[in-house]
Design a protein around this motif. Structure first.
Motif, PDB file in Angstrom:
ATOM      1  N   MET A   1       0.834  -1.210   0.000  1.00  0.00           N
ATOM      2  CA  MET A   1       0.000   0.000   0.000  1.00  0.00           C
ATOM      3  C   MET A   1       0.866   1.256   0.000  1.00  0.00           C
ATOM      4  O   MET A   1       1.703   1.439   0.880  1.00  0.00           O
TER       5      MET A   1
ATOM      6  N   SER B   1      -3.317   4.510   2.392  1.00  0.00           N
ATOM      7  CA  SER B   1      -3.646   4.078   3.763  1.00  0.00           C
ATOM      8  C   SER B   1      -4.172   5.255   4.578  1.00  0.00           C
ATOM      9  O   SER B   1      -5.184   5.145   5.288  1.00  0.00           O
TER      10      SER B   1
ATOM     11  N   TRP C   1      -4.259   5.476  10.325  1.00  0.00           N
ATOM     12  CA  TRP C   1      -3.456   4.305   9.951  1.00  0.00           C
ATOM     13  C   TRP C   1      -2.364   4.141  11.007  1.00  0.00           C
ATOM     14  O   TRP C   1      -1.700   5.117  11.356  1.00  0.00           O
TER      15      TRP C   1
ATOM     16  N   ARG D   1      -7.562  -1.297   4.908  1.00  0.00           N
ATOM     17  CA  ARG D   1      -7.118  -1.856   3.624  1.00  0.00           C
ATOM     18  C   ARG D   1      -8.308  -2.054   2.681  1.00  0.00           C
ATOM     19  O   ARG D   1      -8.255  -1.673   1.507  1.00  0.00           O
TER      20      ARG D   1
ATOM     21  N   GLY E   1      -9.560   0.891   0.859  1.00  0.00           N
ATOM     22  CA  GLY E   1      -8.519   1.610   0.118  1.00  0.00           C
ATOM     23  C   GLY E   1      -9.005   2.342  -1.121  1.00  0.00           C
ATOM     24  O   GLY E   1      -8.577   3.460  -1.420  1.00  0.00           O
TER      25      GLY E   1
END
Lengths: 468, 468
Positions: A264, A269, A280, A336, A339
């Protein structure tokens, strides 16, 4: 396909289909068919749907057989509709068509724990499948392409992938048997509850990933697996994409097979976490690797986690976070999974190339150069251990950038330069078929066309897809 | 195929082939081609080879391309020869043919540790592949069909299986890329060093298991895996076939995935051991399960071994032997590997059906009944967790029993009754093609024929196989 009858006398088609599937399950009323005219393809890229369509919702393979026989007689194209979660326009009828929705084929036929297999009708959604397994079994099914509205038949037709492929592979690895209505209307049963089968050609594997162009899948037998007893999640941060990517093969070579290894960009994130009203967990570095581990043995889980950290440190990792509790793990996975969402309105296209895993660092360099060249802040996240990267091409104030086609083709060519593929997961559909010749020679495409003609001599199914 | 030129003026064919591959690599001298006219098919069942054959040993795919173009022009059939280890007559030329041996394509092209893959020419033998991996790498390749003289190209063409499929699956699961010379002479590259690839139809998977009828495989990229650090071997004995078989799904459901789970009639174990001048370690009971475990973690190895014993005891196991030292393990595996050898001269046929694993107990009952009905002491051993059983039909004083065809068909039908297959491993070849219609409908067979015609319009390749 002329589709004359459907264009000129649609009521006749409606009447004929009603005779097959009953009055309640056929309509060409635009207000009722609207939801069947698009899928999850990025709005800026969606092919335009024909409105000269009739939706039929058959209740059995036998009805489907009759519908296809009728479509052959009358030369009407048929498009199969699963969950409508595809992103390459595969389910969008671009010509006048009978839209054949599998939504009524939604029964779980048999949970066969002794053979570690489950048989479902094709219209069962991934959500339904997971619920049945959660409630009735200690076994699980590993393929998860993200959207649980996907139907199992569609997942087979598109050879779905997802995050867990590192350990468990893709749909192809788990499909054991299929009931298929061939385009000519014949019903065949391919494969079986078999782990080895070498008689004749493997038509089962021909069907997987053929995106509804070779037949309509009506029943699927999938292999199941025992659940792992322990799971863990790690975030490991790096200052460089290259270091992050290079750590991954070293981990796999050491005999560790995580459930998932996700790459990522930190931008993604942070934006995703913010969108969810949270933060995050990692702050050092600029990119992260996210590891999900599942093991049967607690020692192995901890041992592998430590070894991953150790190897990543050799590749200049700057931080590592081990999520210990289920709550912490869920928190990370939620960020995630989210995203893509905050970018949805700013994206032209979300690509899904794959390259040989060891070439990801070079591929990332190419993406960096293309970002600069086109002044488009291309973001990357992806299933890094599979060499499968999702690149987001940003929109130009909500519109396709003028250079979109050019940039996309450069990205595809970058992937192909390393022996990669235009599409690792999403499929060819309607939006990629013009790029077939980037990846295949004419000889290969001609063979594919030939195979299609063997199954579907009148090109009834999914007109406009792949080879038309 | 008329093969007129080959029958009437063979020297012309020899001359033309010499122009392509050089004088040293072409011959129709019977003394030199003798070894190319048979494979490992049971002697009593071997189809008779035509002696009107020319052997050519091309040194490159380009030469193969030219040979196939020539064969198309002159309408001469071509049969591809790998290691000659097949057991269903696939490599036996039953009509006048050019025998195209891949033995000179024997180079390891690239050991790519970073991608955990290896690329070899098709004529590399399994023995060579294993040697290169042993000497140069910590990675391993899991498919082992028994005879290490098998060539990798042949293992792909026949989708080889073997004992380790429980944990690692069959050849299909590990083939990532192929270079293939199509029957028309075109050279194509299918797949890539990719873990996910959804562009177009999957011609790679069409080629796997097509037994040389769709093209000549010249180069293969295989996936490799990290070696497990610990291994163990268990023999668990039972008084009843049924109990032994029923224990297996319970073990798999518990989340234990052994490398191999083999079933052995005690007669076979004792005979094999005696043949090797030793004794089989188990004496209680009448049948054995042989488990091979490979784990990365010593605790997991011991834990799983204990759990297997525990579960088997619930299914009335009467004894369990854990081989602790590598020497003990090798001793047991040697006896298992030798299982077939002492019977070689007394066997009519060694079958390889598969049924759904949970149906093996019922299938064994059927075999018992057929043994009595035909008064043939049919022995069984096999890859029980795959539902893949090898049955030996005994010969009648070195001859095929009068009832051989009838008995064999009854065994095939018994397997198919449970949704099984005539052949789990060995393939269709020439000896099983007449049984295609036991397992497939005419519609399916017609599609297979159609696919063959797309690849090989003049039916140049492997005439007499599968669909001719």
């Amino acid at each position: 396909m002329k589709n004359e009858l459907l264009k000129n006398e649609p009521y006749k088609v409606v009447e004929s289909l009603k005779k097959i599937s009953g009055d309640d399950w056929v309509t060409n009323d635009l207000s009722q068919i609207q939801g069947y005219l698009y899928d999850e393809t990025e709005p800026l890229l969606r092919p335009e749907a024909s409105k000269d369509c009739v939706v039929v919702k058959p209740g059995s393979p036998e009805e489907i057989s009759k519908i296809l026989e009728y479509a052959n007689e009358e030369e009407i194209s048929v498009i199969t509709r699963g969950g409508g979660t595809g992103v390459v326009g595969g389910a969008i009828p671009t010509t006048a068509s009978i839209i054949l929705s599998l939504e009524r084929l939604n029964k779980v036929v048999e949970l066969d724990e002794k053979n570690l297999m489950i048989t479902v009708e094709a219209g069962v959604t991934l959500a339904d499948l997971l619920e049945v397994l959660n409630n009735q079994s200690e076994l699980f099914f590993p393929v998860h392409p993200g959207d649980e509205g996907a139907q199992v038949g569609g997942m087979v037709a598109t050879n779905a992938g997802g995050t867990k492929a590192v350990k468990h592979g893709i749909m192809r690895n788990h499909v054991k048997a299929l009931e298929v209505v061939l385009p000519t209307g014949k019903i065949v049963n391919l494969g079986g509850k078999l782990l080895k089968n070498n008689m004749g050609y493997d038509l089962l594997h021909m069907m997987i990933g053929s995106e509804g162009t070779l037949g309509i899948i009506t029943k699927v037998t999938l292999r199941l697996y025992a659940k792992s007893k322990y799971s863990g999640t790690l975030i490991i941060s790096f200052n460089s994409q290259q270091d992050a990517c290079n750590a991954v093969p070293a981990i796999l070579q050491d005999g560790i097979t995580p459930l998932a290894v996700e790459y990522m960009d930190r931008d993604i994130s942070n934006t995703s976490a913010k969108d969810l009203g949270t933060t995050w967990p990692a702050s050092k570095g600029s990119v992260d690797l996210l590891f999900i581990l599942e093991e049967n043995n607690e020692d192995e889980l901890y041992g592998n986690s430590e070894k991953i950290v150790e190897i990543c440190e050799k590749y200049n990792a700057v931080d590592s976070i081990i999520a210990e509790t289920p709550k912490e793990q869920r928190h990370i996975l939620e960020i995630r999974s989210n995203g893509y969402t905050p970018y949805r309105d700013n994206i032209s296209d979300a690509l899904d190339v794959a390259v040989p895993p060891a070439d990801v660092p070079q591929y990332f360099n190419d993406i960096k150069e293309l970002s600069l060249k086109y002044n488009n802040h291309i973001l990357s996240l992806g299933h890094i251990a599979d060499g499968n990267i999702h690149n987001f091409i940003m929109s130009d104030n909500g519109k396709l950038p003028s250079y979109y086609e050019e940039l996309k083709e450069e990205i595809y060519k970058a992937a192909i330069k390393y022996g990669g593929t235009v599409t690792a997961e999403h499929g060819t559909g309607k939006t990629r078929k013009k790029h077939m010749n980037l990846q295949f020679t004419d000889d290969e495409i001609n063979i594919m066309r030939g195979i299609r003609a063997v199954f579907d001599p009148n090109k009834i199914l999914n007109q406009g897809d792949i080879f038309d």
